[in-house]
Scaffold this active site. Structure first.
Site, PDB file in Angstrom:
ATOM      1  CB  CYS A   1      -0.545   2.484   4.047  1.00  0.00           C
ATOM      2  SG  CYS A   1      -2.071   1.893   3.337  1.00  0.00           S
ATOM      3  CG  ASP A   2       3.284   1.132   4.381  1.00  0.00           C
ATOM      4  OD1 ASP A   2       2.872   1.583   5.463  1.00  0.00           O
ATOM      5  OD2 ASP A   2       3.061  -0.018   3.996  1.00  0.00           O
TER       6      ASP A   2
ATOM      7  CB  CYS B   1      -0.930  -0.013   1.214  1.00  0.00           C
ATOM      8  SG  CYS B   1      -1.968   1.454   1.323  1.00  0.00           S
TER       9      CYS B   1
END
Ligand code: NDP
Length: 333
Positions: free
Chosen positions: A139-140, A136
């Site tokens: 997200c990261d 992701c």
């Protein structure tokens, strides 16, 4: 001993969508039951730091999911660590059966079984998952400020991820197994125009390598599928973007799905083609796939389930009326 459980709202799946639906349904006195599935907590259980959940500067994925479950239970939802393996939406109330042999009889069902990122399946990918390997980018990506990252894949997700990652990383290399992308043309054009992105065509990542202390990725071994030549590409992060698979096999033939197996819902709604069955989260969303969007849809599904039940009860009340009262209702119609 198999048991039968009755509920106004059965929630299948225990990620952000399922738990949020449980909180709202419990607070609406629907006495919801959550059948949690094989991995209660969903995809966030395999992530480390989450920095995009509102109200939490940084929280570990498993801790966030623990808190969500506790909140749903506090509101009154009942949890079952079991897997729904059979559904019957042709009769009312709906009946869903579990691997454990129990039957769940429900007036409404919220499907929140999520989707899973597809992975390459090489051992080093599992070894560095959460330590430089991610599924992701949104997200990261922020963990790779000024660094070099690799994106694997050639669809819309890979191209979108590569573009997004240029907000953080200094260098993005897309590694794709063929000589052309399947992503939309407009997205490809945007990617080709971006000076921070390189593409390695006809290439696969055969190994991810790194250090153990602290555990981190330092390079990938790539193989050109046409020539067989191997090369080393130094990098700090690897984003695997080779597609997602929604967890919908048990619902095949029972609710409408698209060609990729995602559940189809009405516009601006979580209602499926079966009245009383709703779908929320990644199981119906191939675009955003965020915990917060899944949670939002879980809220919508519970509110819609509540309205559906209220409307059904109104119909029954009207049907149960007799004499002058029934005549009055008929007149309003
Ligand atoms: P796709 O299935 O579209 O693409 C997957 C990509 O990964 C393909 O290029 C495929 O290669 C490659 N791939 C698959 N398996 C492997 C493997 N084992 N090793 C290496 N490469 C592999 O998945 P996406 O997640 O990109 O998209 C899924 C759906 O979601 C699509 O319908 C897409 O349009 C949609 N989507 C829409 C978005 C939007 O509207 N903003 C954003 C993201 C996705 P190959 O091409 O050779 O098969």
């Amino acid at each position: 001993m198999p048991k039968t459980h009755q509920t106004k709202t059965l929630i299948i799946g225990a990620g952000p969508a399922g738990y949020t639906a449980a909180v709202y349904a419990a607070r609406a006195n629907l006495a919801p039951i959550v059948v949690q599935g094989i991995q209660p907590g969903g995809q966030l259980m395999i992530t480390t730091d989450v920095e995009n959940w509102p109200g939490e500067v940084s929280i570990l994925g498993p801790n966030l999911m623990e808190k969500m479950q506790a909140q749903a239970e506090h509101a009154g939802a009942r949890m079952f660590f079991d897997v729904i393996s059979e559904v019957d939406f042709s009769q009312r109330p709906f009946v869903c059966k579990s691997d454990g042999g129990d039957s769940f009889v429900a007036d409404t069902v919220i499907i929140a079984t999520g989707a899973q990122a597809k992975w390459l399946g090489i051992p080093s990918e599992t070894a560095y998952l959460g330590y430089g390997v991610s599924g992701c980018a949104v997200c990261d990506g922020a963990f790779f400020k000024g660094k070099s990252v690799v994106v694997i894949g050639g669809g819309n997700t890979a191209v979108e991820d590569a573009l997004y990652l240029t907000n953080h990383a200094a260098k993005v290399t897309v590694v794709h197994r063929r000589e052309k992308f399947r992503a939309e043309k407009v997205m490809q054009d945007r990617l080709f125009r971006n000076p921070r992105i390189d593409v390695l065509w006809d290439t696969v990542v055969s190994e991810i390598r790194g250090e153990q202390n602290p555990k981190r990725v330092t390079e990938v071994l790539t193989t050109n599928v046409r020539t067989g030549n191997e090369s080393i590409l130094p990098c700090d992060g690897v984003f695997v973007a080779i597609g997602h698979a929604p967890a919908t096999s048990v619902f095949a033939g029972h609710v409408q799905m698209d060609a990729d197996g995602y559940i189809v819902t009405k516009p601006d709604s979580t209602a499926t083609n079966v009245p009383g069955v709703f779908a929320a989260g990644d199981v119906r969303d191939k675009v955003y796939r965020q915990a917060v969007t899944a949670a939002g849809m879980g809220c919508m599904a519970a509110l819609e389930a509540e309205k559906f039940i209220a409307a059904q009860e109104d119909i029954h009340n009207i049907t149960d009326l007799e004499g002058p009262e029934q005549a009055m209702v008929s007149a309003w119609d």
